[in-house]
Design an enzyme around this catalytic site. Structure first.
Site, PDB file in Angstrom:
ATOM      1  N   GLU A   1       0.731  -1.158   0.029  1.00  0.00           N
ATOM      2  CA  GLU A   1      -0.002   0.016  -0.107  1.00  0.00           C
ATOM      3  C   GLU A   1       0.917   1.409   0.011  1.00  0.00           C
ATOM      4  OE1 GLU A   1      -2.682  -0.720   3.365  1.00  0.00           O
ATOM      5  OE2 GLU A   1      -3.978  -1.599   1.975  1.00  0.00           O
TER       6      GLU A   1
ATOM      7  N   GLU B   1      -6.009  -7.677  -1.538  1.00  0.00           N
ATOM      8  CA  GLU B   1      -6.337  -7.875  -0.048  1.00  0.00           C
ATOM      9  C   GLU B   1      -7.816  -7.513   0.030  1.00  0.00           C
ATOM     10  OE1 GLU B   1      -4.655  -6.035   3.102  1.00  0.00           O
ATOM     11  OE2 GLU B   1      -2.675  -6.270   2.150  1.00  0.00           O
TER      12      GLU B   1
HETATM   13  C1  IPT Z   1      -4.287  -3.133   4.871  1.00  0.00           C
HETATM   14  C2  IPT Z   1      -2.836  -3.620   5.019  1.00  0.00           C
HETATM   15  O1  IPT Z   1      -2.296  -3.848   3.933  1.00  0.00           O
HETATM   16  C3  IPT Z   1      -2.684  -5.005   5.877  1.00  0.00           C
HETATM   17  O2  IPT Z   1      -1.246  -5.392   6.068  1.00  0.00           O
HETATM   18  C4  IPT Z   1      -3.666  -4.939   7.310  1.00  0.00           C
HETATM   19  O3  IPT Z   1      -2.928  -4.014   8.008  1.00  0.00           O
HETATM   20  C5  IPT Z   1      -4.714  -4.667   6.708  1.00  0.00           C
HETATM   21  O4  IPT Z   1      -5.089  -3.715   5.949  1.00  0.00           O
HETATM   22  C6  IPT Z   1      -5.724  -4.567   8.092  1.00  0.00           C
HETATM   23  O5  IPT Z   1      -5.849  -5.857   8.914  1.00  0.00           O
HETATM   24  S1  IPT Z   1      -4.403  -1.509   4.932  1.00  0.00           S
HETATM   25  C7  IPT Z   1      -6.220  -1.199   5.011  1.00  0.00           C
HETATM   26  C8  IPT Z   1      -6.497   0.048   5.329  1.00  0.00           C
HETATM   27  C9  IPT Z   1      -6.642  -1.183   3.735  1.00  0.00           C
END
Ligand code: IPT
Length: 941
Positions: free
Chosen positions: A183, A272
């Site tokens: 990100e 994700e």
């Molecule tokens: C996303 C991150 O990439 C991951 O590492 C983890 O922190 C997750 O969120 C939350 O559990 S960041 C999110 C704001 C898209």
């Protein structure tokens, strides 16, 4: 040439007897706008996230990864935490619980591809977002191309990349994608983003490089699509349900969750996609599981599949695990990182797992899904409350029609007749959609040797078993279903079980039914091979397991899990988990015997051609009571005469921290090499005699505290700060804890002589660096200000004296007991006294031992439960056989149960629990403390 090489490697593997499946030989990974391809074969990537560093028991990695595969996942996404491997510059450990070579081998053996995500930055609610705390003392902004940071991250990449590289698909391993950074869209340091990729290529990474963009599909995909920093296959992170688990009834507060198409030349990649949540509001993970439960999964995942045509999915998390040691990023999480995932922290399967299985099996069985284009919906509902969206495979014409409510927030159930112009003809068929549900219906599909005209049941899977097609279709219990199949001539239809009406007109066999338990229909003749159609409900469909054998696939129901299957002669062998009750297997007619694990299961043949038998219930598990607690109080550091001459002098006058100290010397723990857990300070001053107050300020991260003594007299405690730069109590409102003012009690000062302030400061872990501004991440830990009037103080500091070679850098801080091994199982505690319930302020250790002899061949995960109400006046560090498995206390979080994972726990021997209890005031200690089990199955784990 490449092809030739591949053929050669296949032959080599065959000769050397390498196992079939993922990674049996070198393969080529390519892609186009539709999907990834391995050796030219399209692939729908169905992945879920797993963090080995949150499961410090390599033997359990296999268990979790086999559970992933059994749910139809064909990939696992893995962050690699730099902090977990590196206690200090130049020192890296990849052994024991950090053996990522073993991890990648295990993934391959489980039949999973791997999305490798080594950062360097990973976020993941892990300490420092994966950056080791020593990086806080490296000059230059983290996550940038500043030279200091560059030297640091290259060091990590050159250690981790070669390991990942040798496990790539291109070399016969499981790694199919390499994720650069995490990100990183908020930042514009293209040189940094490019360098990560250049280092990876130099280290032998040759699979496609990807990155996960957040929130608003950002720079690396569009602005930077062709320039420096651009990756081959950018993907998007989506968390439509937010992280507020207290309100699990909300529905997509963060949007529709539709993964954007970023470029025309690459597949749509949900890098994700939310599959659980961090528990921001301390609601407990069961609520997070509800927030992201089967209804959410059905609606959002299917909507995403059909509306965007994504063929690459990675769900965050598949299994969350534990923030053991000092692994947590303190502002977002506590010990448990269960995440409300499909598989719980204690490795139990949930209804979310069932939904993943229904969807995962579908994606795996129905190949035309890997290449689709949007089409105008061919199926119109006659009820405006419902709406349809569709895609089709341009080569096969197969249609995928999504049926859902027009108003996505609707909660009622609606019926409609679909007027469906399917590729093989137009039909009117019934559908029923509950609120917050969605169905993906298929038409014009070559289902094995059959031709599926259309169905209003969803396809779970189908397989060619013993010369006939066996298909599992399903729908909401009580809803109407219609399935139409095409034949050259009238087939024979035999309803073996259930209430199914069959009608043959023209060339179509139409079956009408209500989804109820499991109906069975055998269709033979009609110019096709036989078909056994199994028509179930969501629940009965979820009971099926599919596994491959050398003799083709088998289907199994009635077990808790099927890990793998093989056929030898007349015997089907299953590696499976069972809990007693009937079991049914669908295998070829040659199979007459069933063996599960080491046991023969007597079976008889059914009219469906399947075999049925019964599995034995597991032996009950008896756990000992935890008695005979012994205790010992510590904190000799508080006594004025304690010898601190060997401690580190805290005398720096400068720091590279972007947060300037409020008083000198600099007391930041990281600046003296103490990065994790508690630190002690001792400040010596020659008292003038007029001092009335000690003013301190400590930064600990959320939920931290510090305790203060003067000349051995306990003065009290204060909450630790979470922001280093807002500690000025004189400018109200001061929202931030941190500053503490401690009056000097009469008679305690020794004018003209040496006086000692002793301070025990918690370090709850390091902030992440999500916005890459360095300020959050480089926020100090420990004391940030200290004064006693204007009298000069000379300071010494002590934290963890070194890294435990077995348990790693995050296991211990600098409590006296930790420095002297009181947490270790071998520590002789015979001289300790019987524990009393009443605790004095300071640190008290409690120890007990217990013997286990769990039934062999069973999996019964054990937990430690704190009964009663926790007090905010104490915090407890829990050590199992020396492993720091978590923290408990009224201010720490809602967690009362702590997983004691097999591997750390000796299931057939003696175990030691050591609790380090830090009390801020006289208080009754924690308890009652008991052992319990999370589940119990027979297993081949
Ligand atoms: C996303 C991150 O990439 C991951 O590492 C983890 O922190 C997750 O969120 C939350 O559990 S960041 C999110 C704001 C898209």
């Amino acid at each position: 040439m490449r092809r030739l090489l591949a053929v050669f490697l296949v032959l080599l593997c065959v000769l050397l007897g390498a196992p079939a499946g993922v990674g049996a030989a070198a393969h080529e990974v390519t892609y186009d706008r539709y999907s990834l391809k391995v050796d030219g074969e399209r692939l729908v990537l169905q992945s879920a996230e797993f963090h080995y560093f949150r499961l410090p028991s390599p033997e359990l990695w296999r268990d979790v990864l086999e559970k992933f595969r059994a749910a139809g996942f064909n990939a696992v996404s893995i962050y690699f935490s730099w902090a977990y491997h590196s206690p200090k510059p130049g020192v890296y450990d990849f052994t024991g619980v950090r053996d990522v070579d073993r991890l990648l081998r295990t993934a391959r053996q489980a039949g999973l591809y791997v999305i490798a995500r080594p950062g360097p930055y990973i976020n993941a609610e892990s300490t420092g977002g994966g950056l080791p705390a020593w990086v806080k003392t490296v000059p230059g902004r983290a996550r940038s191309s500043a030279p200091g940071y560059r030297a640091a991250y290259r060091e990590w990449l050159h250690r981790i990349n070669p390991i990942i590289a040798r496990h790539q698909v291109t070399r016969g391993g499981p790694v199919i994608l390499y994720n650069a950074e995490n990100e990183y869209q908020v930042n514009t340091d293209a040189a940094y983003m490019q360098d990560i990729q250049d280092q990876a290529r130099a280290d032998g990474i040759d699979v496609p490089i990807t990155t996960n963009d957040c929130c608003d599909a950002g720079s690396w995909s569009s602005t930077w699509a062709t320039g420096p920093g651009a990756v081959q296959i950018p993907g998007v992170d989506d968390y439509p349900q937010s992280f507020e688990c207290a309100d699990p009834g909300v529905w997509g507060p963060w949007g529709e969750g539709l993964t954007e198409r970023l470029r025309d030349d690459i597949p749509v990649f949900a890098a994700e996609y939310q599959a659980g949540a961090i528990d921001l509001g301390n609601a407990g993970y069961d609520k997070c599981r509800e927030l992201t439960g089967p209804a959410y999964m059905k609606y959002f995942y299917k909507n995403n599949l059909v509306t965007t045509g994504a063929t690459m999915f990675s769900y965050y998390m598949g299994y969350g695990g534990t923030n053991w040691g000092w692994l947590a990023q303190p502002n977002d999480v506590y010990t448990s990182y269960d995440y409300g995932a499909a598989i719980t922290e204690a490795r139990q399967l949930t209804p979310k797992y069932d939904e993943f299985k229904r969807q995962g099996y579908f994606l795996e069985a129905v190949a035309p899904l890997a290449k689709t284009e949007p089409i105008t919906s061919p199926a119109a509902p006659d009820n405006p409350a419902l709406t349809t969206t569709a895609r089709a495979n341009p080569d096969t014409g197969t249609q995928f029609v999504l049926v859902k409510h027009a108003d996505r927030a609707a909660t009622g159930t609606d019926d409609a007749t679909l007027d469906w112009a399917a590729p093989d003809g137009r039909h009117r068929v019934p559908v029923r959609v509950r609120g917050r549900d969605a169905h993906v219906l298929v038409a014009g599909y070559d289902l094995g040797g059959q031709r599926l005209v259309l169905s209003t049941s969803e396809i779970m899977t189908h397989a060619l078993i013993g010369g006939r097609d066996v298909a599992v279709l399903y729908g909401t219990a009580g809803s109407p279903g219609a399935t139409i199949l095409r034949y050259g001539s009238r087939p024979a239809v035999k309803v073996l079980e259930g209430d199914v009406r069959a009608e043959f007109t023209g060339s179509d066999l139409r079956l009408d039914y209500t989804h109820d338990r499991l109906a069975r229909v055998l269709v033979t003749g009609g110019g096709r091979r036989p078909l056994l159609l199994l028509l179930g409900t969501d629940e009965t469909a979820a009971g099926f397991w599919r596994a491959g054998t050398g003799a083709g696939p088998v289907l199994v129901r009635g077990t808790e899990l099927v890990r793998s299957a093989s056929v030898s002669g007349e015997t089907l062998r299953l590696a499976a988990d069972t809990a007693g009750g009937p079991v049914e297997v669908f295998a070829g007619p040659a199979v007459r015997r069933l063996r599960i694990g080491a046991e023969d299961v007597p079976v008889t043949r059914t009219p469906s051609g399947s075999l049925v038998g019964a599995t034995r219930a597991p032996e009950p598990v008896r756990l000992p009571a935890l008695t005979a607690w012994r205790s010992r109080a510590e904190a000799p550091e508080a006594a004025p005469g304690f010898d601190d001459s060997r401690w580190t002098a805290a005398d720096h006058t400068t720091t590279i921290s972007p947060h300037p100290p409020k008083t000198l010397p600099v007391l930041y723990a990281d600046d003296y090499g103490y990065h994790y857990g508690n630190v002690w300070y001792r400040g010596h001053f020659t008292a003038a005699g007029s001092e009335t107050r000690i003013d301190l300020n400590a930064v600990t991260g959320l939920r931290g505290n510090y305790l203060v003594w003067l000349n051995g007299r306990y003065l009290g405690s204060a909450a630790g700060g979470v922001e280093a730069d807002s500690g000025d109590a004189s400018t109200p409102p001061n929202p931030d804890p941190g500053p503490g003012h401690f009056d000097v009690p009469p008679g305690v000062l020794r004018p003209g002589a040496d006086n000692v302030i002793s301070v025990l400061v918690a370090n709850m872990g390091h902030n992440d660096d999500w916005i890459a501004d360095d300020l959050r991440f480089k926020q100090p830990r420990g004391l940030v200000a200290a004064s006693v009037g204007g009298t000069p103080i000379s300071w010494r500091i002590q934290g963890s004296p070194g890294t435990d070679p077995l348990r790693g850098p995050l296991n211990n801080g600098g409590l006296y007991g930790e420095r002297t091994g009181w947490h270790l199982p071998t520590y002789p505690d015979k001289s300790w006294k019987t524990a009393s319930a009443e605790l004095a302020p300071g640190v008290t250790w409690l120890r007990t031992a217990f013997r286990l002899d769990l039934p062999k061949g069973q999996d019964a995960p054990v937990g430690l439960r704190f009964g009663g109400e926790p007090s905010p006046a104490y915090r407890v560090q829990i050590f199992l056989n020396g492993w720091n498995v978590g923290q408990y206390g009224g201010d720490i979080g809602p967690q009362r149960d702590f997983v004691l994972p097999a591997g750390l726990l000796d299931e057939h021997g003696t175990n030691t629990i050591a609790l380090a209890v830090t009390a801020e005031q006289p208080v009754t200690g924690p308890g009652p403390i008991t052992l319990f089990t999370y589940g119990n199955v027979r297993t081949t784990r």
